[in-house]
Design a protein around this motif. Sequence first.
Motif, PDB file in Angstrom:
ATOM      1  N   SER A 141       0.924  -1.102   0.058  1.00 53.41           N
ATOM      2  CA  SER A 141       0.008   0.086  -0.162  1.00 53.41           C
ATOM      3  C   SER A 141       0.798   1.309   0.063  1.00 53.41           C
ATOM      4  N   ARG A 142       2.293   1.174   0.197  1.00 52.94           N
ATOM      5  CA  ARG A 142       2.907   2.224   0.195  1.00 52.94           C
ATOM      6  C   ARG A 142       3.208   2.665  -1.466  1.00 52.94           C
ATOM      7  N   GLN A 143       3.026   1.712  -2.321  1.00 51.21           N
ATOM      8  CA  GLN A 143       2.947   2.016  -3.784  1.00 51.21           C
ATOM      9  C   GLN A 143       1.707   1.781  -4.548  1.00 51.21           C
ATOM     10  N   PHE A 144       0.761   1.466  -4.010  1.00 47.85           N
ATOM     11  CA  PHE A 144      -0.417   1.113  -4.579  1.00 47.85           C
ATOM     12  C   PHE A 144      -1.595   1.272  -3.747  1.00 47.85           C
ATOM     13  N   LEU A 145      -2.810   1.961  -4.150  1.00 47.29           N
ATOM     14  CA  LEU A 145      -4.033   2.071  -3.444  1.00 47.29           C
ATOM     15  C   LEU A 145      -4.647   0.657  -3.474  1.00 47.29           C
ATOM     16  N   THR A 146      -4.965   0.193  -2.190  1.00 45.97           N
ATOM     17  CA  THR A 146      -5.368  -1.266  -2.027  1.00 45.97           C
ATOM     18  C   THR A 146      -6.520  -1.560  -1.623  1.00 45.97           C
ATOM     19  N   GLY A 147      -7.480  -2.340  -1.985  1.00 49.62           N
ATOM     20  CA  GLY A 147      -8.898  -2.651  -1.348  1.00 49.62           C
ATOM     21  C   GLY A 147      -8.888  -4.244  -1.378  1.00 49.62           C
ATOM     22  N   SER A 148      -9.224  -4.675   0.080  1.00 50.58           N
ATOM     23  CA  SER A 148      -9.417  -6.082  -0.029  1.00 50.58           C
ATOM     24  C   SER A 148     -10.752  -6.604   0.239  1.00 50.58           C
ATOM     25  N   SER A 149     -11.314  -7.542  -0.209  1.00 49.20           N
ATOM     26  CA  SER A 149     -12.608  -8.031   0.238  1.00 49.20           C
ATOM     27  C   SER A 149     -12.410  -8.763   1.734  1.00 49.20           C
ATOM     28  N   ALA A 150     -13.499  -9.239   2.182  1.00 46.70           N
ATOM     29  CA  ALA A 150     -13.638 -10.003   3.548  1.00 46.70           C
ATOM     30  C   ALA A 150     -13.011 -11.162   3.206  1.00 46.70           C
ATOM     31  N   PRO A 151     -12.336 -12.175   4.178  1.00 45.96           N
ATOM     32  CA  PRO A 151     -12.002 -13.451   4.076  1.00 45.96           C
ATOM     33  C   PRO A 151     -13.378 -14.420   3.426  1.00 45.96           C
ATOM     34  N   SER A 152     -12.910 -15.098   2.408  1.00 43.38           N
ATOM     35  CA  SER A 152     -14.050 -16.318   2.356  1.00 43.38           C
ATOM     36  C   SER A 152     -13.630 -17.693   2.042  1.00 43.38           C
ATOM     37  N   PRO A 153     -13.951 -18.538   2.705  1.00 46.10           N
ATOM     38  CA  PRO A 153     -13.644 -20.143   2.505  1.00 46.10           C
ATOM     39  C   PRO A 153     -14.088 -20.502   1.095  1.00 46.10           C
TER      40      PRO A 153
END
Length: 422
Positions: free
Chosen positions: A261-273
Amino acid sequence: MPGHEHSTKRGAIRMPDESDTGAELARLRTRLDITHALLAAVSSTDPVRSLASRVSTLCHGTAIIYDFEGSVVASTGEAPVQLIWNEVSATNQRELALEIGRWHVRTRRVALRDGVHVIAIASRGPETLEQIGELLLDTSERLLGAVHGIQYGATQRDRRDNEQLIAALHDGILPAREHRFWSRLAQFRFPTYASVRAVELAPLDEPSASEAHIAQLVSRARSDDLPLLVMLRRVDMDAPATVAALVPASHASEQWLAAVSRQFLTGSSAPSPSLSAVPECVREAETALGIARQWAAAAEAPQDLGPVLIDRIDLSTWLLSHVDPRQLRERIDRTLAPLGSQQLRDTLTTYLAAGQNVAGTAEALFLHPNTVRYRIGRVEEAIGEPLASPFSLSNLILALYPEIIGRRAELGEGRTPGSLAP
């Protein structure tokens, strides 16, 4: 006849004696022995380090392989690594022969697919390098090129399989086929039947992602020993490319997200099994990336915001990300219209980002605390209610939320809600 004798002398051919033949056979034997010893490095699990180790043994000294920036790729022996690189970097010559203290050194620049590398061999005895130095450098150059070619081909195959797998998961699979895809994920070292996160990334340094950004992310994941699926992705033909990724939901992946995230705008989903739920996870990651974009637009240092994890965002962020953007913009403009002055808006934003601390606000804006109190009083006059009112305060916080998040990051006021510390 004299003329006949002259003709005979000019046409005479000197036959090699036994000593010449023996010396040539000895040179050939040495060449074969060295080539055989170095070839064995190719079958090693770490061929470059094995090559350096075998070269250092043969020259009775040190072997070093540098990348184009001077970082040591592999090194065995006690020669002064940095002093040798200082000499190499001071010239553009392809080969060098020099002495550093008691060390006799020979170096060669080698052009490989991922840039120029430098092979250096060093020995305390000059005789060794005089006898086999050229042969060691020649053979090492060819083998290093071969190893990189093999690794490049393997990397390209892995990239193709990697992209095909993540693309199939993005398109969606049936629950009944999940076990097959878990088997394929295991080939990329994903823990079987463990939860995963979908991730969307946009570079901070360019408007659109490229293969260079993919390589950067893959390199970081490899150094962190993190399983990773990754590909370039466009929502539509006119949209800038982003990077789509899939990672295990683990502490290691959270550390990787914080680092990139120091070099990229970063978005993550919730964990999914569930792998059949990946398309839904992708939509969550897109929402999280949209939040990161909003926060970055209002921040002077977006690299300090950290990644946005959709399962950790606060209620305000969640509400703002699930409404129609056009209608939200109209409501925000209507809420902030009474302030009028940009000065009052900036003061209010800093005041809220600083936890409604007058002294902290004054320090951040280089103002006297009384000036801050005066401006906050004007804000209350403009909206017709005191900021102590929970209703007026909640409306202003929602209206200024991206700006408050950005200002909060600049002030170092703790972790951004819903993100990890970068």
